[in-house]
Design an enzyme around this catalytic site. Structure first.
Site, short mmCIF file in Angstrom:
data_model
loop_
_atom_site.label_atom_id
_atom_site.label_comp_id
_atom_site.label_asym_id
_atom_site.label_seq_id
_atom_site.Cartn_x
_atom_site.Cartn_y
_atom_site.Cartn_z
N LYS A 272 -35.29 -0.09 3.50
CA LYS A 272 -35.04 0.87 2.43
C LYS A 272 -36.38 1.33 1.85
O LYS A 272 -37.22 0.50 1.52
CB LYS A 272 -34.17 0.23 1.34
CG LYS A 272 -32.73 0.02 1.79
CD LYS A 272 -31.87 -0.58 0.70
CE LYS A 272 -30.43 -0.78 1.18
NZ LYS A 272 -29.71 0.46 1.44
N ARG A 347 -20.92 -3.12 7.29
CA ARG A 347 -19.79 -2.94 8.22
C ARG A 347 -19.87 -3.92 9.38
O ARG A 347 -18.85 -4.28 9.97
CB ARG A 347 -19.75 -1.47 8.68
CG ARG A 347 -20.95 -1.03 9.43
CD ARG A 347 -21.06 0.49 9.52
NE ARG A 347 -21.51 1.10 8.27
CZ ARG A 347 -21.69 2.41 8.09
NH1 ARG A 347 -21.42 3.26 9.07
NH2 ARG A 347 -22.10 2.87 6.94
N1 BES Z 1 -25.59 -1.64 0.56
C1 BES Z 1 -25.77 -0.32 1.01
C2 BES Z 1 -24.89 0.69 0.25
C3 BES Z 1 -25.18 0.84 -1.21
C4 BES Z 1 -25.97 1.88 -1.65
C5 BES Z 1 -24.63 -0.01 -2.14
C6 BES Z 1 -26.23 2.03 -3.00
C7 BES Z 1 -24.89 0.14 -3.49
C8 BES Z 1 -25.68 1.17 -3.92
C9 BES Z 1 -25.42 -0.22 2.50
O1 BES Z 1 -25.63 -1.36 3.24
C10 BES Z 1 -26.28 0.83 3.06
O2 BES Z 1 -27.46 0.62 3.11
N2 BES Z 1 -25.68 1.92 3.47
C11 BES Z 1 -26.40 3.01 4.03
C12 BES Z 1 -25.65 3.45 5.25
C13 BES Z 1 -26.41 4.41 6.09
C14 BES Z 1 -27.58 3.71 6.77
C15 BES Z 1 -25.49 4.97 7.13
C16 BES Z 1 -26.42 4.12 2.98
O3 BES Z 1 -25.45 4.29 2.25
O4 BES Z 1 -27.45 4.77 2.86
MG MG Z 2 -27.62 -1.45 3.99
#
Ligand code: BES
Ligand code: MG
Ligand code: ZN
Length: 491
Positions: A272, A347
Site C-alpha cells: 500500500k 478474498r
Molecule cells: N483491506 C483492504 C480493503 C480496505 C480498504 C478496507 C480501505 C478498509 C479500508 C483490501 O484488502 C484491499 O486492499 N483491497 C484492495 C483491492 C484491490 C487490490 C483490488 C482495494 O480495495 O484497493
Molecule cells: Mg489488501
C-alpha cells in the site's frame, strides 16, 4: 454501570439528573409530566420557553434546579416527529442524554422516553443499547486514563418496569459490540492471529461454546493454499478459528458466520503506497471482530439455533517468504487462483474459510469483510454493501440490520463481470478491473460456496470505523455488524 427497568413514577424519582423526551410540535406538558412540572414550580415549562426548545431530533436543553429539591438537574431531549419514532431514534436519544449527563456530572440518571411500536421490550432494549454503546470509552493504551469526567453510575428507565429481560438482552448484545470495538481499535502489535485465537478461547470457555483452532499444519492438510499464501510472509503463525454454539435440544436452524481476520494488511508485495491509509489497516479484521462479538453475545443469549463462527486469521506482510504477484495458488476446493494483486488478500483468506463453512451442512452462510475500498467509494462510510444471490437471505439481513440501526444496501451480483477475473493460466485471477471492484470481489467469493442453500457477503470496509463521534458510536471502531448478526440469528 447499572441500568434498571424502573417502576418509580416520574414524579417520585430523585437523583442527579432526570431526562425527558419530547416530540416536535407536542410541547404541551400533559399527564405525569404536567404533574411533575407543577411539583417543580413550572421548571420544565420554563426551560422549554427559555431555550425555545423545539424537540428537533437529539437537540437538548438542561437546567439546574435551585432550592435543594430531590432532583439536581432536568434534561430535555428532542425526539423529532412522533410518527418517526423507532428503535434507532430511541437509541440516539438515549445516547444524547447519557453523554450530556456525564458532562453534567450526573452519577444517577433517570430517562423517561416514549414506548415505540407499542413494544416496551423493544423500547427498553434500544434505550439500553444506546446508553451502553455511547458511554463506551477505551483507555487501554493510555498510560494514564484521560477521562476525569464523573461517570454515570445508575440509569433508571422510567415507565419500563418489568422489562428486566430486555435490559439484560441489550447488555449482552452491547458486550459483544464492545468486544468487537476493542478488537478493531487495538493495534496490530496487540491483536494478532495468535491473540485472536486466544480471545476465541476465552469466549468459548466463558460462554460454553465449542472451539477448534486449526494450526498451519492442519490447514495444509485441508489444502488451504489461498489462506496460507496470505499468511506466509508473516513471522506470526496463522490461526483458523472455528467456534460453535449449540443449543440444548434440536436446533431450529444451523447457520455459519465467517469474518475476514487480516490483523494487518500491508498490501504484501503490492504494498500500500502513500495516502493509501496503510496505518489504518489494523481494522482489516473488522469482519472477524464482528464474528467474535456476535459469538460472545450469542453465547449469553442462548437461542435455539446452532451457529458456527469462523475466521481464517493472518497478517498480510512482506518478507523473503512473501507470495509473489503472479503466483498461482490452489484453494481447498481445488480451484486455482492467479494472484495478480497481493493486496486483494481478504478474498484469498475468505476462499478457504468459505469452503470450510460450506462443508458444515448449514442452511446459510453470512460473511463479513473489510474487503474493498471500492465499496467505500460506492456507499460511503456508514453503509455496508450486501451481496447475495438469495432474495430470501437478503430480506432476512435487511430486516435484521434495520432493527439493529446498522445500514446495509443490496448491491448487484452481475455475473457478467466475472469475465474481469478470467485468467490465462489459472481458474481465475484474484482481482478484476478497477470499475465495479466490490462486485468482482463478491463474485470471486461466490466461487467457494457450492452446497449451502444461501450465502451472503457483507462488505463492511466503510462502517467498521468512524472518524467522528456519531450518536452512540464514539469516534473509532464501531463494532459494526454484531447487532445485525445477533438479530439475524434470533429471527
Ligand atoms: N483491506 C483492504 C480493503 C480496505 C480498504 C478496507 C480501505 C478498509 C479500508 C483490501 O484488502 C484491499 O486492499 N483491497 C484492495 C483491492 C484491490 C487490490 C483490488 C482495494 O480495495 O484497493
Ligand atoms: Mg489488501
Ligand atoms: Zn485487506
Amino acid at each position: 454501570m447499572n441500568i434498571r427497568a424502573s417502576n418509580t413514577p416520574l414524579s417520585d424519582w430523585s437523583g442527579d439528573g432526570l431526562a425527558v423526551g419530547l416530540f416536535e410540535n407536542e410541547l404541551e406538558l400533559t399527564g405525569d409530566l404536567a404533574n411533575l412540572d407543577q411539583k417543580l414550580a413550572g421548571a420544565f415549562k420554563e426551560l422549554i420557553d427559555d431555550e425555545e426548545f423545539k424537540a428537533k431530533p437529539n437537540s437538548t436543553a438542561f437546567t439546574r434546579l435551585s432550592g435543594g429539591g430531590s432532583i439536581r438537574k432536568i434534561i430535555l431531549v428532542g425526539l423529532g416527529k412522533a410518527e418517526a419514532l423507532n428503535a434507532e431514534s430511541l437509541r440516539c436519544a438515549a445516547a444524547t442524554v447519557v453523554k450530556l449527563a456525564r458532562k453534567q456530572k450526573c452519577k444517577s440518571l433517570a430517562i423517561n422516553l416514549p414506548i415505540c411500536d407499542d413494544d416496551a421490550a423493544k423500547t427498553a432494549q434500544a434505550i439500553t443499547e444506546g446508553i451502553q454503546l455511547a458511554l463506551y470509552q477505551d483507555n487501554r493504551f493510555k498510560s494514564e486514563p484521560e477521562e476525569k469526567e464523573t461517570q454515570v453510575e445508575t440509569v433508571d428507565l422510567l415507565g419500563l418496569g418489568g422489562q428486566e429481560a430486555a435490559v439484560t438482552r441489550a447488555d449482552q448484545i452491547a458486550s459483544g459490540v464492545m468486544l468487537a470495538r476493542q478488537l478493531v481499535a487495538a493495534p496490530a502489535n496487540e491483536v494478532t492471529p495468535v491473540t485472536m485465537a486466544e480471545i476465541a478461547q476465552v469466549i468459548a470457555s466463558e460462554h460454553g461454546l465449542e472451539i477448534e483452532i486449526l494450526e498451519k499444519e492442519d490447514c495444509e492438510k485441508l489444502g488451504m493454499g489461498a489462506f496460507l499464501a496470505v499468511a506466509q510472509a508473516s513471522d506470526l503463525p496463522p490461526k483458523f478459528i472455528h467456534l460453535t454454539y449449540k443449543p440444548q435440544g434440536t436446533p431450529r436452524r444451523k447457520l455459519a458466520i465467517v469474518g475476514k481476520g487480516v490483523t494487518f494488511d500491508s498490501g504484501g508485495l503490492n504494498i500500500k503506497g502513500a495516502g493509501s491509509g496503510i496505518e489504518t489497516m489494523k481494522m482489516d479484521m473488522g469482519g472477524a471482530a464482528a464474528t467474535l462479538g456476535a459469538a460472545k453475545a450469542i453465547g449469553q443469549l442462548k437461542p435455539d439455533v446452532e451457529v458456527h463462527f469462523i475466521s481464517a486469521a493472518a497478517e498480510n506482510m512482506i518478507s523473503g517468504h512473501a507470495m509473489h504477484p503472479g503466483d498461482v495458488l490452489k484453494a481447498s476446493n481445488g480451484k486455482t487462483i492467479e494472484v495478480n494483486n497481493t493486496d486483494a488478500e481478504g478474498r484469498l483468506t475468505l476462499a478457504d474459510a468459505l469452503v470450510f463453512a460450506d462443508k458444515l451442512g448449514v442452511e446459510a452462510i453470512v460473511d463479513l469483510a473489510t474487503l474493498t475500498g471500492a465499496c467505500i467509494v460506492a456507499l460511503g462510510n456508514e453503509i455496508a454493501g450486501l451481496f447475495t444471490p438469495s432474495d430470501e437471505l437478503a430480506s432476512e439481513l435487511q430486516k435484521a440490520s434495520q432493527s439493529a440501526g446498522e445500514k446495509l444496501w443490496r448491491m448487484p451480483m452481475e455475473e457478467k463481470y466475472f469475465e474481469g477475473l478470467k485468467s490465462g493460466i489459472a481458474d481465475m485471477k484474484n482481482t478484476g478491473p478497477r470499475a465495479g471492484g466490490s462486485i468482482t470481489a463478491s463474485l470471486f467469493l461466490k466461487q467457494f460456496v457450492k452446497d449451502t442453500p444461501a450465502w451472503a457477503h457483507l462488505d463492511v470496509a466503510g462502517p467498521v470505523w468512524t472518524d467522528k463521534d456519531n450518536g452512540y458510536n464514539p469516534s473509532g471502531a464501531t463494532g459494526f455488524g454484531v447487532r445485525t448478526l445477533v438479530n439475524w440469528v434470533l429471527s
